[in-house]
Scaffold this active site. Structure first.
Site, PDB file in Angstrom:
ATOM      1  N   ASN A 128       0.848  -1.186   0.000  1.00 42.63           N
ATOM      2  CA  ASN A 128       0.000   0.000   0.000  1.00 42.63           C
ATOM      3  C   ASN A 128       0.886   1.239   0.000  1.00 42.63           C
ATOM      4  OD1 ASN A 128      -1.968   2.125   1.265  1.00 42.63           O
ATOM      5  ND2 ASN A 128      -3.215   0.357   0.747  1.00 42.63           N
ATOM      6  N   GLU A 141     -14.212   5.132   3.192  1.00 45.55           N
ATOM      7  CA  GLU A 141     -13.705   3.929   2.547  1.00 45.55           C
ATOM      8  C   GLU A 141     -13.103   3.080   3.670  1.00 45.55           C
ATOM      9  OE1 GLU A 141     -10.765   2.859  -1.099  1.00 45.55           O
ATOM     10  OE2 GLU A 141     -10.048   4.203   0.427  1.00 45.55           O
ATOM     11  N   GLU A 192     -11.715  -0.688  -5.718  1.00 45.86           N
ATOM     12  CA  GLU A 192     -10.531  -0.297  -6.499  1.00 45.86           C
ATOM     13  C   GLU A 192      -9.507  -1.440  -6.596  1.00 45.86           C
ATOM     14  OE1 GLU A 192      -8.766   3.138  -4.639  1.00 45.86           O
ATOM     15  OE2 GLU A 192      -8.412   2.120  -2.750  1.00 45.86           O
ATOM     16  N   HIS A 201     -11.888   8.865   2.080  1.00 47.24           N
ATOM     17  CA  HIS A 201     -11.132   7.654   1.751  1.00 47.24           C
ATOM     18  C   HIS A 201      -9.770   7.685   2.460  1.00 47.24           C
ATOM     19  CE1 HIS A 201     -13.241   5.753  -1.879  1.00 47.24           C
ATOM     20  NE2 HIS A 201     -14.114   6.483  -1.220  1.00 47.24           N
ATOM     21  N   GLU A 202      -9.310   6.514   2.828  1.00 50.71           N
ATOM     22  CA  GLU A 202      -8.025   6.333   3.544  1.00 50.71           C
ATOM     23  C   GLU A 202      -8.009   7.007   4.912  1.00 50.71           C
ATOM     24  OE1 GLU A 202      -7.506   7.813   0.235  1.00 50.71           O
ATOM     25  OE2 GLU A 202      -7.701   5.832  -0.627  1.00 50.71           O
ATOM     26  N   HIS A 220     -11.501  15.908  -3.326  1.00 54.56           N
ATOM     27  CA  HIS A 220     -10.350  16.527  -2.663  1.00 54.56           C
ATOM     28  C   HIS A 220      -9.355  15.454  -2.276  1.00 54.56           C
ATOM     29  CE1 HIS A 220     -12.967  20.135  -1.118  1.00 54.56           C
ATOM     30  NE2 HIS A 220     -12.624  20.286  -2.380  1.00 54.56           N
ATOM     31  N   GLU A 221      -8.455  15.115  -3.146  1.00 55.36           N
ATOM     32  CA  GLU A 221      -7.357  14.225  -2.743  1.00 55.36           C
ATOM     33  C   GLU A 221      -6.339  15.096  -2.019  1.00 55.36           C
ATOM     34  OE1 GLU A 221      -6.565  10.764  -2.904  1.00 55.36           O
ATOM     35  OE2 GLU A 221      -5.068  11.657  -1.585  1.00 55.36           O
TER      36      GLU A 221
HETATM   37  C1  NOJ Z   1      -7.699   6.285  -3.420  1.00 53.86           C
HETATM   38  C2  NOJ Z   1      -9.179   6.258  -3.369  1.00 53.86           C
HETATM   39  O1  NOJ Z   1      -9.650   5.170  -2.638  1.00 53.86           O
HETATM   40  C3  NOJ Z   1      -9.696   6.254  -4.779  1.00 53.86           C
HETATM   41  O2  NOJ Z   1     -11.096   6.133  -4.780  1.00 53.86           O
HETATM   42  C4  NOJ Z   1      -9.244   7.511  -5.463  1.00 53.86           C
HETATM   43  O3  NOJ Z   1      -9.656   7.472  -6.801  1.00 53.86           O
HETATM   44  C5  NOJ Z   1      -7.729   7.651  -5.418  1.00 53.86           C
HETATM   45  N1  NOJ Z   1      -7.270   7.479  -4.099  1.00 53.86           N
HETATM   46  C6  NOJ Z   1      -7.268   8.998  -5.947  1.00 53.86           C
HETATM   47  O4  NOJ Z   1      -7.703  10.006  -5.084  1.00 53.86           O
HETATM   48 CA    CA Z   2      -8.332   3.742  -1.143  1.00 53.20          CA
END
Ligand code: NOJ
Ligand code: CA
Length: 703
Positions: free
Chosen positions: A193, A502, A508, A483-484, A414-415
């Site tokens: 990961n 998530e 994914e 997520h994460e 928003h990453e």
């Molecule tokens: C991980 C996330 O789980 C996924 O859904 C996302 O597309 C990517 N990161 C990019 O942000």
């Molecule tokens: Ca993820």
């Protein structure tokens, strides 16, 4: 007066050395609390007279303090109470939830230091929750937790469904093994990961699902994780005792505390019927009631997106391959050459909006719309995104107006790339941008190592970051799907704008080499105990090479299984993850995804065996229609289900989406059969699920 005080002291001294007992409302569970001769606090839990948790120690180790809070205690007070109420969640698996428990709070005083610590126990008909409370006191104000000393002593070498304990990721496949086998299987349970940190070869995560040799299902987790670090469990596999192992911060400390404060609840849900584990709302009930005054803007969402194409590698988040690195404000995208693979273009987003409008979806998620994706992770980069600057080929206003004209909501992405400080730096501006352009939900993400450097995804200050984002979003009437981020612990009762997380291995991974075919028979017993998951089901094309010839991953599920997940993987936020072109090939199966609701008034658990199968029926919150989902593990399976949950005297039409006879997650995943039949509450259906398969049924009232 003096006489009364003397009597009180005598009575309280009598407490010491004896157990304080507490029963659940229905009397099936019993727990006791006691102090050993040396003043060590312990608890134990019994179900119908049988041990569930053997006597287990409680307390805290404090940094730089020889006299930790683990022994030398005397009991100075006990308080008892009972609670029974119904409450209505803003969204959920049912429209009314019962919160019924008996309570015991013991106040302990450490003899040498005079420090006070309360342990509060709540015993429900489903299990036990307990937490530590540090009252305001001059003897203990500020302190640093070296480790929490909470034990869960098992009665035997149970079978567990576990993932490796980790400070930074939860995105693992589950391993089924005896507790005694964890150590030898630990390395093989590890998959890579973007950020991961294990701490012990017998470390596992909660929610941990176990089964004893005599068929008792035991689930360990936590509730209301606020201003505290996340708990992993470290197994002493000689004695079969789980020990709490909190997530450290950058200095290795486990928590910076200031009394008064309360710890999260430690939870033990247990039953001889696995369905009761799924039906328990204990985790939710141990959280505070909703703190948002106006919740009218919080709405469950079914969505599609510009997403799976990037996950599979068919298209890219990045706009160009021309720049080796990006510096926001300096890199001039107008001067770069587009890579021709960018997914989030105005034209393509409009196609998705059209698809969403045609099929009745509420929202469209678009990832890769904003500048910075050319070197977004792997560099522990601080100023990675600004969350407001679009790429040249993504026209924010044109898309906003187009979505509005089609009655579809755009979903923001928003990453953060793990840079929590950078996200906080931009948060107000980013949320204002969303308000200005018609976005009312944001998917956030924390891929890669956390910044500030050295912090972990689940350490106290980063838990506080996620909470800060949820509360700040509520100020802007924005819903959050993180997520994460840390796995949920029922906080959505208090902040129902947290509509998704998530925090586990989601769909994914089906494009990153695949997940185990029984994964979705486990998640509801583990990850979902704390709250809904944005699992992103609905993949119809299992051969990923068809989307991207360079990716030979296989989705380990049948189409019927993918449909079932909209029922079995409860979430108020559900994505139809696959590409429109794949749905257009199977429009009859796609109909189920269009019909299935995302909010429910009632839920019935028909069958369940973690790791093997589960079947759930839910009633739509806004109609009399029911939906059934079955997800199946590695063994082909037939079973008869009764529709006795339907209303007596009413007639219904059932549409059954089942695996075809020769369906199989590996060799024949797209083989399904759709049939219709009239049903009533007397109907019984014999259903067969393929390996890695399942079925979905919609049951519509005929008037
Ligand atoms: C991980 C996330 O789980 C996924 O859904 C996302 O597309 C990517 N990161 C990019 O942000
Ligand atoms: Ca993820």
């Amino acid at each position: 007066m003096k006489k009364i005080a003397v009597i009180l002291v005598v009575v309280l001294n009598l407490f010491n050395g004896y157990a304080q007992k507490l029963k659940s409302p229905n009397g099936a569970f019993e727990m006791d609390f006691s102090l050993s001769k040396s003043g060590e606090p312990t608890y134990a839990l019994y179900l119908k007279g049988k041990e569930v948790i053997k006597p287990s120690k409680l307390g805290f180790y404090i940094k730089d303090d020889k006299k930790s809070l683990v022994n030398d205690f005397e009991l100075i007070n006990e308080a008892r109470g009972a609670h029974n109420e119904m409450w209505n969640p803003v969204w959920g698996e049912e429209s009314a939830i019962k919160n019924h428990y008996n309570e015991l709070a013991v106040t302990l005083k450490q003899k040498e230091t005079n420090r006070k610590l309360i342990v509060r126990f709540r015993l429900f008909d489903e299990g036990l929750g307990f937490r530590y409370e540090f009252p305001e006191q001059k003897e203990l104000i500020y302190f640093i937790i070296k480790e929490e000393r909470t034990e869960f002593a098992m009665t035997g070498d149970h079978t567990a469904l576990w993932i490796p304990g980790d400070y930074d990721t939860q995105e693992y496949d589950y391993t089924e093994s005896k507790l005694s086998e964890i150590r030898s299987l630990f390395k093989s349970a590890l998959t890579s990961n973007a950020s991961q940190t294990q701490f012990s070869e017998t470390g596992v995560q909660t929610s941990l699902m176990m089964k004893s040799a005599d068929g008792l299902y035991i689930n360990l987790h936590e509730a209301a994780l606020i201003n505290y670090s996340l708990m992993n469990l470290d197994l002493d596999d000689k004695n079969m005792v789980f020990k709490s192992h909190l997530t450290p911060d950058a200095r290795g400390d486990k928590g910076h505390m200031q009394a008064p404060f309360t710890s999260p609840w430690r939870t033990i849900i247990a039953s001889y019927d696995a369905r009761d584990i799924l039906a328990s709302r204990m985790t939710l009930n141990l959280n505070d009631p909703c703190k948002l005054e106006d919740t009218s803007w919080i709405k469950p969402v079914k969505y599609v997106g510009v997403w799976w194409e990037m996950i599979t590698g068919k298209s890219s988040w990045a706009y160009t391959d021309d720049v080796p690195s990006v510096q926001l404000g300096i890199t001039d995208y107008a001067k770069t050459k587009p890579n021709g693979k960018h997914g989030a273009t105005t034209k393509h987003v409009k196609e998705l909006i059209d698809f969403a409008a045609l099929h009745g979806f509420d929202g469209v998620l678009v990832e890769g719309w904003n500048q910075g994706w050319e070197d977004w992770f792997g560099h522990e980069k601080d100023y990675v995104f600004d969350f407001v600057s679009p790429y040249p080929d993504f026209n924010v206003v044109e898309i906003e107006n187009y979505a509005k004209s089609k009655g579809v909501k755009m979903i923001m992405h928003h990453e953060t790339s793990g840079s929590t400080r950078n996200y906080e730096r931009h948060l107000d501006k980013a949320f204002r941008f969303m308000n200005d352009h018609g976005y009312d939900a944001a998917k956030t993400g924390y891929v890669g190592n956390i910044l500030p450097l050295g912090e972990h995804h689940y350490s106290q200050s980063i838990i506080n970051h996620y909470q800060f984002v949820i509360e700040k979003a509520a100020d802007y009437k924005i819903m959050i799907n993180a997520h994460e981020a840390v796995r949920p612990t029922g906080i959505y009762r208090t902040y129902p704008n947290m509509i998704g997380n998530e925090s586990a291995r989601g769909t994914e991974f089906q494009a990153f080499g695949g997940s185990k075919a029984n994964h979705t028979t486990i998640l509801p017993f583990t990850r979902l105990i704390g709250g809904p998951m944005d699992y992103t089901p609905g993949v119809f094309e299992m051969d990923i090479a068809k989307l991207n010839p360079d990716n030979n991953s296989h989705v380990n599920a049948t189409i019927a299984n993918q449909l079932a997940l909209y029922v079995t993987m409860y979430s108020p936020l559900q994505m139809a993850a696959d590409l429109p072109e794949n749905y257009n090939r199977f429009l009859d199966a796609f109909q189920f995804i269009k019909d299935v609701p995302v909010d429910w008034s009632t839920t019935k658990y028909l069958e369940a065996e973690p790791g093997y199968y589960l079947t759930i029926a839910r009633k739509d919150k806004n109609s009399n229609n029911w939906f059934v989902g079955n997800t199946n593990g590695y063994n082909k399976r037939s079973a008869t289900i009764s529709l006795d949950f339907l209303e007596k005297g009413k007639k219904y039409e059932a549409t059954i989406y089942a695996d075809a006879k020769d369906a199989d997650y590996k060799t024949n995943p797209q083989a399904y059969v759709i049939s219709n039949q009239k049903v009533t509450n007397k109907t019984k259906l014999k259903m067969t699920s393929a390996a890695g398969g399942g079925y979905a049924i919609s049951i519509v009232e005929v008037k």
